[in-house]
Scaffold this motif. Structure first.
Motif, PDB file in Angstrom:
ATOM      1  N   LEU A  23      -0.375 -20.440  42.266  1.00 54.14           N
ATOM      2  CA  LEU A  23      -0.012 -19.365  41.235  1.00 54.14           C
ATOM      3  C   LEU A  23       1.042 -18.440  41.821  1.00 54.14           C
ATOM      4  CD1 LEU A  23      -3.700 -18.708  39.857  1.00 54.14           C
ATOM      5  CD2 LEU A  23      -1.743 -20.195  38.890  1.00 54.14           C
ATOM      6  N   ASN A  24       0.905 -18.021  42.910  1.00 54.27           N
ATOM      7  CA  ASN A  24       1.827 -17.140  43.710  1.00 54.27           C
ATOM      8  C   ASN A  24       3.123 -17.919  43.824  1.00 54.27           C
ATOM      9  OD1 ASN A  24       0.063 -15.011  43.774  1.00 54.27           O
ATOM     10  ND2 ASN A  24      -0.490 -15.559  45.900  1.00 54.27           N
ATOM     11  N   MET A  25       3.202 -19.298  44.065  1.00 55.86           N
ATOM     12  CA  MET A  25       4.394 -19.760  44.358  1.00 55.86           C
ATOM     13  C   MET A  25       4.859 -20.074  43.065  1.00 55.86           C
ATOM     14  SD  MET A  25       4.798 -23.479  46.197  1.00 55.86           S
ATOM     15  CE  MET A  25       4.175 -23.118  47.640  1.00 55.86           C
ATOM     16  N   ASP A  26       4.199 -20.384  42.146  1.00 58.95           N
ATOM     17  CA  ASP A  26       4.910 -20.705  40.608  1.00 58.95           C
ATOM     18  C   ASP A  26       5.557 -19.202  40.233  1.00 58.95           C
ATOM     19  OD1 ASP A  26       4.093 -22.892  40.661  1.00 58.95           O
ATOM     20  OD2 ASP A  26       2.068 -22.618  39.342  1.00 58.95           O
ATOM     21  N   PHE A  27       4.788 -18.104  40.801  1.00 61.38           N
ATOM     22  CA  PHE A  27       5.234 -16.657  40.100  1.00 61.38           C
ATOM     23  C   PHE A  27       6.566 -16.532  41.037  1.00 61.38           C
ATOM     24  CE2 PHE A  27       5.699 -12.341  41.218  1.00 61.38           C
ATOM     25  CZ  PHE A  27       5.887 -11.692  39.927  1.00 61.38           C
ATOM     26  N   LEU A  28       6.700 -16.633  42.283  1.00 60.18           N
ATOM     27  CA  LEU A  28       7.579 -16.525  43.106  1.00 60.18           C
ATOM     28  C   LEU A  28       8.883 -17.387  42.778  1.00 60.18           C
ATOM     29  CD1 LEU A  28       6.088 -16.179  46.588  1.00 60.18           C
ATOM     30  CD2 LEU A  28       7.027 -14.297  45.197  1.00 60.18           C
ATOM     31  N   GLU A  29       8.641 -18.655  42.490  1.00 58.12           N
ATOM     32  CA  GLU A  29       9.687 -19.515  41.905  1.00 58.12           C
ATOM     33  C   GLU A  29      10.173 -18.964  40.486  1.00 58.12           C
ATOM     34  OE1 GLU A  29       7.867 -23.435  41.646  1.00 58.12           O
ATOM     35  OE2 GLU A  29       8.320 -24.113  43.907  1.00 58.12           O
ATOM     36  N   ALA A  30       9.473 -18.412  39.765  1.00 63.13           N
ATOM     37  CA  ALA A  30       9.758 -17.952  38.393  1.00 63.13           C
ATOM     38  C   ALA A  30      10.676 -16.841  38.695  1.00 63.13           C
ATOM     39  CB  ALA A  30       9.002 -17.797  37.493  1.00 63.13           C
ATOM     40  N   LYS A  31      10.158 -15.836  39.524  1.00 66.64           N
ATOM     41  CA  LYS A  31      10.979 -14.630  39.962  1.00 66.64           C
ATOM     42  C   LYS A  31      12.341 -14.983  40.611  1.00 66.64           C
ATOM     43  CE  LYS A  31      10.365 -10.242  39.462  1.00 66.64           C
ATOM     44  NZ  LYS A  31      10.036  -9.512  38.111  1.00 66.64           N
ATOM     45  N   ALA A  32      12.513 -15.990  41.338  1.00 67.75           N
ATOM     46  CA  ALA A  32      13.745 -16.427  42.283  1.00 67.75           C
ATOM     47  C   ALA A  32      14.751 -16.846  41.130  1.00 67.75           C
ATOM     48  CB  ALA A  32      13.546 -17.223  43.262  1.00 67.75           C
ATOM     49  N   LYS A  33      14.108 -17.820  40.062  1.00 68.43           N
ATOM     50  CA  LYS A  33      15.001 -18.195  39.196  1.00 68.43           C
ATOM     51  C   LYS A  33      15.573 -17.114  38.142  1.00 68.43           C
ATOM     52  CE  LYS A  33      14.963 -21.707  35.293  1.00 68.43           C
ATOM     53  NZ  LYS A  33      14.247 -22.523  34.780  1.00 68.43           N
ATOM     54  N   GLU A  34      14.669 -16.101  37.928  1.00 67.80           N
ATOM     55  CA  GLU A  34      15.095 -15.027  37.238  1.00 67.80           C
ATOM     56  C   GLU A  34      16.283 -14.113  37.983  1.00 67.80           C
ATOM     57  OE1 GLU A  34      13.272 -10.812  35.286  1.00 67.80           O
ATOM     58  OE2 GLU A  34      12.123 -12.504  36.129  1.00 67.80           O
ATOM     59  N   ILE A  35      15.853 -14.051  39.357  1.00 72.94           N
ATOM     60  CA  ILE A  35      16.991 -13.443  40.101  1.00 72.94           C
ATOM     61  C   ILE A  35      18.452 -14.115  40.263  1.00 72.94           C
ATOM     62  CG2 ILE A  35      17.657 -12.456  42.479  1.00 72.94           C
ATOM     63  CD1 ILE A  35      14.443 -11.861  42.792  1.00 72.94           C
ATOM     64  N   ARG A  36      18.263 -15.407  40.400  1.00 70.39           N
ATOM     65  CA  ARG A  36      19.472 -16.007  40.412  1.00 70.39           C
ATOM     66  C   ARG A  36      20.039 -16.201  39.208  1.00 70.39           C
ATOM     67  NH1 ARG A  36      16.099 -19.889  43.006  1.00 70.39           N
ATOM     68  NH2 ARG A  36      15.794 -21.149  41.234  1.00 70.39           N
ATOM     69  N   THR A  37      19.496 -16.058  38.142  1.00 76.45           N
ATOM     70  CA  THR A  37      19.910 -16.092  36.718  1.00 76.45           C
ATOM     71  C   THR A  37      20.720 -14.859  36.397  1.00 76.45           C
ATOM     72  OG1 THR A  37      18.414 -17.541  35.524  1.00 76.45           O
ATOM     73  CG2 THR A  37      19.627 -16.214  34.067  1.00 76.45           C
ATOM     74  N   ARG A  38      19.946 -13.650  36.734  1.00 79.77           N
ATOM     75  CA  ARG A  38      20.690 -12.338  36.831  1.00 79.77           C
ATOM     76  C   ARG A  38      21.873 -12.039  37.961  1.00 79.77           C
ATOM     77  NH1 ARG A  38      15.822  -8.285  37.641  1.00 79.77           N
ATOM     78  NH2 ARG A  38      17.798  -6.629  37.755  1.00 79.77           N
TER      79      ARG A  38
END
Length: 273
Positions: free
Chosen positions: A177-192
């Motif tokens: 779950l943490n990995m999924d959250f981090l991956e989603a957060k990393a994706k969000e940061i890359r997008t931003r």
């Protein structure tokens, strides 16, 4: 094969008598097994017949010996079984029973003593076997106790292993779950970041305004400031100089020119080209 089947059928008919023979699958294997059972049964019957004949023969011999002894007692001593006392008759009956139990030919000491010795040996051997069995039972009991204890320990280990597996599974699930959250957060940061880069590119942002360029300029400014410190210290003695104003002005002008050159260099680096 046909002879075996006939033999098996005769044996089954004799064994079940008036009852109906249960149905069974007739094949080579069952016929061979039943034929072997028939031979074993016939051999057992022959042994039983021989034993019965031997028993009948011995009974006849015992009766003949009894009649002979009766005649001896009656003719020689004038004693008959009817004339004996009750206690004497009981003793004789007990002696006869003992001889029957010991399976002796007669009630003489030459027959009874070997039979008693043999019976004693059998008793000692039975006691020895019983002690051996008792020791074996003790060993088996100890092994059974050890096995039960080991089984309990194994059960406890299995329970602990299951609990550890459950805890590890929970940790793995939490990590996923943490990995999924981090991956989603990393994706969000890359997008931003990509959006901000696109926004800066649309505004024609120059390279000196980037973070790396600003850091580099800050380092160069700090280095230049460090270089001006000794010059300012060199200038301080001349600020209060009055003995030779012309010489002081010359030194001051030189220091001011060096300071102006450094300030110019500083301004040149600070200017965002």
């Amino acid at each position: 094969m046909c002879e075996k089947i006939q033999k098996v059928n005769r044996w089954l008919a004799a064994a079940f008598g008036d009852e109906e023979v249960p149905p069974f699958e007739m094949n080579a294997r069952t016929v061979n097994i039943l034929e072997q059972l028939a031979r074993s049964a016939e051999a057992s019957c022959r042994r039983a017949d021989l034993l019965a004949q031997d028993r009948k023969h011995k009974a006849a011999e015992y009766r003949a010996d009894g009649a002979h002894l009766h005649d001896v007692l009656v003719q020689s001593l004038g004693v008959s079984y009817a004339s004996l006392s009750e206690s004497c008759a009981d003793y004789l009956a007990s002696l006869v029973d003992i001889a029957a139990v010991l399976a002796t030919r007669d009630t003489s000491l030459y027959s009874l003593m070997p039979a008693l010795n043999r019976l004693t040996d059998e008793l000692l051997e039975a006691e020895k076997s019983e002690r051996k069995l008792d020791r074996g039972l003790l060993v088996l009991g100890k092994k059974l106790s050890d096995t039960m204890a080991l089984g309990g320990q194994l059960q406890a280990d299995v329970s602990k292993t299951r609990q550890a597996q459950a805890a590890e599974s929970a940790k793995v699930e939490e990590r996923m779950l943490n990995m999924d959250f981090l991956e989603a957060k990393a994706k969000e940061i890359r997008t931003r970041r990509e959006g901000q880069e696109a926004q800066l590119a649309s505004r024609n942002m120059k390279e000196p305004l980037s973070h790396q360029a600003l850091v580099r300029l800050s380092e160069e400014v700090n280095a230049l400031k460090t270089e001006t410190v000794p010059l300012k210290k060199k200038l301080e003695p001349f600020l209060d100089l009055s003995a030779s104003p012309s010489l002081a002005r010359v030194k001051i002008e030189e220091a001011k020119r060096e300071l102006a050159a450094l300030d110019s260099r500083l301004e040149t680096h600070v200017d965002f080209k």
